[in-house]
Design a protein around this motif. Structure first.
Motif, PDB file in Angstrom:
ATOM      1  N   PHE A  98       0.840  -1.192   0.000  1.00 50.20           N
ATOM      2  CA  PHE A  98       0.000   0.000   0.000  1.00 50.20           C
ATOM      3  C   PHE A  98       0.878   1.246   0.000  1.00 50.20           C
ATOM      4  O   PHE A  98       1.985   1.235   0.544  1.00 50.20           O
ATOM      5  N   PRO A  99       0.387   2.326  -0.601  1.00 55.27           N
ATOM      6  CA  PRO A  99       1.188   3.557  -0.641  1.00 55.27           C
ATOM      7  C   PRO A  99       1.283   4.211   0.727  1.00 55.27           C
ATOM      8  O   PRO A  99       0.344   4.175   1.516  1.00 55.27           O
ATOM      9  N   SER A 100       2.442   4.784   0.997  1.00 57.80           N
ATOM     10  CA  SER A 100       2.679   5.396   2.293  1.00 57.80           C
ATOM     11  C   SER A 100       2.216   6.844   2.324  1.00 57.80           C
ATOM     12  O   SER A 100       2.556   7.629   1.447  1.00 57.80           O
ATOM     13  N   ARG A 101       1.391   7.165   3.253  1.00 57.50           N
ATOM     14  CA  ARG A 101       0.984   8.509   3.672  1.00 57.50           C
ATOM     15  C   ARG A 101       0.323   9.397   2.629  1.00 57.50           C
ATOM     16  O   ARG A 101      -0.786   9.839   2.814  1.00 57.50           O
ATOM     17  N   GLY A 127       2.277  -7.593   4.448  1.00 55.37           N
ATOM     18  CA  GLY A 127       2.074  -6.284   3.847  1.00 55.37           C
ATOM     19  C   GLY A 127       3.285  -5.384   3.950  1.00 55.37           C
ATOM     20  O   GLY A 127       4.097  -5.522   4.867  1.00 55.37           O
ATOM     21  N   GLU A 128       3.405  -4.470   2.992  1.00 55.77           N
ATOM     22  CA  GLU A 128       4.467  -3.464   2.975  1.00 55.77           C
ATOM     23  C   GLU A 128       3.858  -2.123   2.601  1.00 55.77           C
ATOM     24  O   GLU A 128       2.809  -2.075   1.955  1.00 55.77           O
ATOM     25  N   MET A 129       4.519  -1.037   3.002  1.00 56.32           N
ATOM     26  CA  MET A 129       4.108   0.307   2.590  1.00 56.32           C
ATOM     27  C   MET A 129       5.309   1.028   1.997  1.00 56.32           C
ATOM     28  O   MET A 129       6.388   1.052   2.597  1.00 56.32           O
ATOM     29  N   HIS A 130       5.123   1.572   0.796  1.00 54.42           N
ATOM     30  CA  HIS A 130       6.181   2.303   0.094  1.00 54.42           C
ATOM     31  C   HIS A 130       5.538   3.429  -0.705  1.00 54.42           C
ATOM     32  O   HIS A 130       4.306   3.559  -0.747  1.00 54.42           O
ATOM     33  N   SER A 131       6.371   4.206  -1.379  1.00 56.33           N
ATOM     34  CA  SER A 131       5.833   5.162  -2.339  1.00 56.33           C
ATOM     35  C   SER A 131       5.211   4.372  -3.493  1.00 56.33           C
ATOM     36  O   SER A 131       5.580   3.215  -3.739  1.00 56.33           O
ATOM     37  N   PRO A 132       4.241   4.952  -4.226  1.00 54.78           N
ATOM     38  CA  PRO A 132       3.605   4.224  -5.335  1.00 54.78           C
ATOM     39  C   PRO A 132       4.611   3.686  -6.352  1.00 54.78           C
ATOM     40  O   PRO A 132       4.463   2.565  -6.859  1.00 54.78           O
ATOM     41  N   GLY A 133       5.635   4.476  -6.670  1.00 56.32           N
ATOM     42  CA  GLY A 133       6.627   4.025  -7.635  1.00 56.32           C
ATOM     43  C   GLY A 133       7.380   2.799  -7.164  1.00 56.32           C
ATOM     44  O   GLY A 133       7.633   1.863  -7.935  1.00 56.32           O
ATOM     45  N   ASP A 141       9.003  -6.767 -10.148  1.00 63.65           N
ATOM     46  CA  ASP A 141      10.122  -7.653  -9.803  1.00 63.65           C
ATOM     47  C   ASP A 141       9.694  -8.898  -9.035  1.00 63.65           C
ATOM     48  O   ASP A 141      10.530  -9.671  -8.591  1.00 63.65           O
ATOM     49  N   ARG A 142       8.384  -9.063  -8.822  1.00 58.92           N
ATOM     50  CA  ARG A 142       7.816 -10.226  -8.131  1.00 58.92           C
ATOM     51  C   ARG A 142       8.093 -10.242  -6.631  1.00 58.92           C
ATOM     52  O   ARG A 142       7.935 -11.276  -5.972  1.00 58.92           O
ATOM     53  N   ASN A 143       8.496  -9.116  -6.081  1.00 59.19           N
ATOM     54  CA  ASN A 143       8.639  -9.034  -4.636  1.00 59.19           C
ATOM     55  C   ASN A 143       7.276  -8.873  -3.964  1.00 59.19           C
ATOM     56  O   ASN A 143       7.127  -9.165  -2.783  1.00 59.19           O
ATOM     57  N   LEU A 144       6.301  -8.362  -4.712  1.00 63.52           N
ATOM     58  CA  LEU A 144       4.934  -8.221  -4.225  1.00 63.52           C
ATOM     59  C   LEU A 144       3.983  -8.861  -5.228  1.00 63.52           C
ATOM     60  O   LEU A 144       4.276  -8.914  -6.425  1.00 63.52           O
ATOM     61  N   ASP A 145       2.836  -9.322  -4.718  1.00 62.06           N
ATOM     62  CA  ASP A 145       1.842  -9.950  -5.591  1.00 62.06           C
ATOM     63  C   ASP A 145       0.777  -8.968  -6.049  1.00 62.06           C
ATOM     64  O   ASP A 145       0.238  -9.101  -7.158  1.00 62.06           O
ATOM     65  N   ILE A 146       0.437  -7.998  -5.199  1.00 60.88           N
ATOM     66  CA  ILE A 146      -0.670  -7.088  -5.489  1.00 60.88           C
ATOM     67  C   ILE A 146      -0.423  -5.780  -4.749  1.00 60.88           C
ATOM     68  O   ILE A 146       0.075  -5.789  -3.616  1.00 60.88           O
ATOM     69  N   VAL A 147      -0.726  -4.662  -5.395  1.00 61.72           N
ATOM     70  CA  VAL A 147      -0.463  -3.359  -4.785  1.00 61.72           C
ATOM     71  C   VAL A 147      -1.630  -2.414  -5.029  1.00 61.72           C
ATOM     72  O   VAL A 147      -2.484  -2.664  -5.882  1.00 61.72           O
ATOM     73  N   VAL A 148      -1.648  -1.319  -4.275  1.00 63.62           N
ATOM     74  CA  VAL A 148      -2.639  -0.258  -4.460  1.00 63.62           C
ATOM     75  C   VAL A 148      -1.895   1.021  -4.809  1.00 63.62           C
ATOM     76  O   VAL A 148      -0.993   1.441  -4.072  1.00 63.62           O
ATOM     77  N   VAL A 149      -2.249   1.628  -5.950  1.00 67.83           N
ATOM     78  CA  VAL A 149      -1.577   2.849  -6.405  1.00 67.83           C
ATOM     79  C   VAL A 149      -2.590   3.773  -7.074  1.00 67.83           C
ATOM     80  O   VAL A 149      -3.621   3.314  -7.575  1.00 67.83           O
TER      81      VAL A 149
END
Length: 299
Positions: A98-101, A127-133, A141-149
């Protein structure tokens, strides 16, 4: 002897051709890197570098070994990521991001997780939180399966499966002190300020051809100020060094940040790979969409 540490040291020196720079990149001392490379040379029985007071060069043997190890490093990482993805698929597990903040707040991930557990009792997730990019890069890169952006990060790309979660207002985020200095603060008052972008977001915007998203708000390339990550973006905003774009979901409660609607709306998307665990991802995305319907957006 041959080990992971001296191989990493060798590859970093081979890339930089500078022991001091390699040491800085590896968070080691120059002496420690030199010692590791020497130990590897002793084990192999030949020199990897030609050293002088003015330059460091790869020997012929060193160059051949560097190519081999670099290729192996890439193939090993790709194999490990693929194996982990297959294991998650077999175990009804997902890694989501998920995107952070700036573009997200709320309890939707947890609500969707428990909804999935009702349907699939052995479902598990991380779960992880990062910038959308960063999220899109880790998804590719297959480090995540599904994201929200936010949808503007994808531009016109058709590389991924998507499901809209929610319409949201695009807001300009700015330091409260700068906002208070304006007599009638609005989005238009601050669109001439430098736009702060996380480094990964800037790279993805260029990759997927979506810079026109920023142009529509009056932000031109020369106004973009790239920061290392989202924490640096928020710090820059708080210091009054620039502005950022956010949404109704921006987690700015309690921060000295003001938000002004742009008058433009876009979708928040759930995104996953075509060649990933599509059935499980689609099911989770639908649970997430149901959870987002319960969110009361800030007015």
């Amino acid at each position: 002897m041959w080990n992971e540490i001296n191989v990493k040291c060798f590859l970093e020196v081979a890339k930089t051709l500078n022991f001091t720079a390699a040491a800085a990149n590896l968070y080691m001392t120059q002496q420690a890197v030199s010692k590791q490379v020497s130990a590897l040379e002793n084990y192999l029985g030949f020199a990897l570098f030609q050293r002088s007071h003015h330059a460091v060069r790869l020997t012929e043997e060193g160059a051949r070994l560097a190519v081999l190890l670099q290729r192996f490093e890439v193939e090993l990482e790709e194999t490990l990521l693929s194996c982990r993805a297959v294991r998650r698929q077999r175990n009804n597990a997902l890694k989501f991001g998920f995107p952070s903040r700036t573009f997200f707040r709320g309890t939707s991930p947890a609500e969707a997780y428990y909804a999935m557990r009702e349907q699939i009792p052995d479902f598990s997730a991380e779960g992880e939180m990062h910038s959308p990019g960063t999220l899109l890069r880790r998804l590719a890169d297959r480090n995540l399966d599904i994201v929200v952006v936010p949808e503007h990060m994808l531009g016109k790309s058709r590389e991924f499966c998507t499901l809209p979660l929610q319409d949201m207002s695009v807001n300009l985020l700015i330091s409260e002190k700068l906002a208070q200095a304006c007599e009638n603060p609005s989005f238009e008052c601050f669109s001439g300020y430098p736009l702060l972008l996380a480094e990964a977001d800037s790279a993805v915007v260029e990759q997927y051809g979506a810079p026109e998203f920023y142009l529509r708000f009056g932000f031109h390339p020369e106004q973009v100020n790239v920061r290392s990550n989202m924490d640096a973006v928020f710090l820059g905003m708080e210091l009054g060094l620039g502005v950022a774009l956010g949404s109704d979901f921006s987690a700015i409660d309690g921060l000295p940040i003001a938000a002004y609607p742009s008058g433009y709306r876009e979708k928040l998307l759930c995104v996953w790979r075509w060649d990933g665990n599509r059935a499980l991802c689609e099911k989770y995305a639908k649970c997430l969409a149901d959870a987002f319907k319960k969110i009361e957006l800030k007015k």
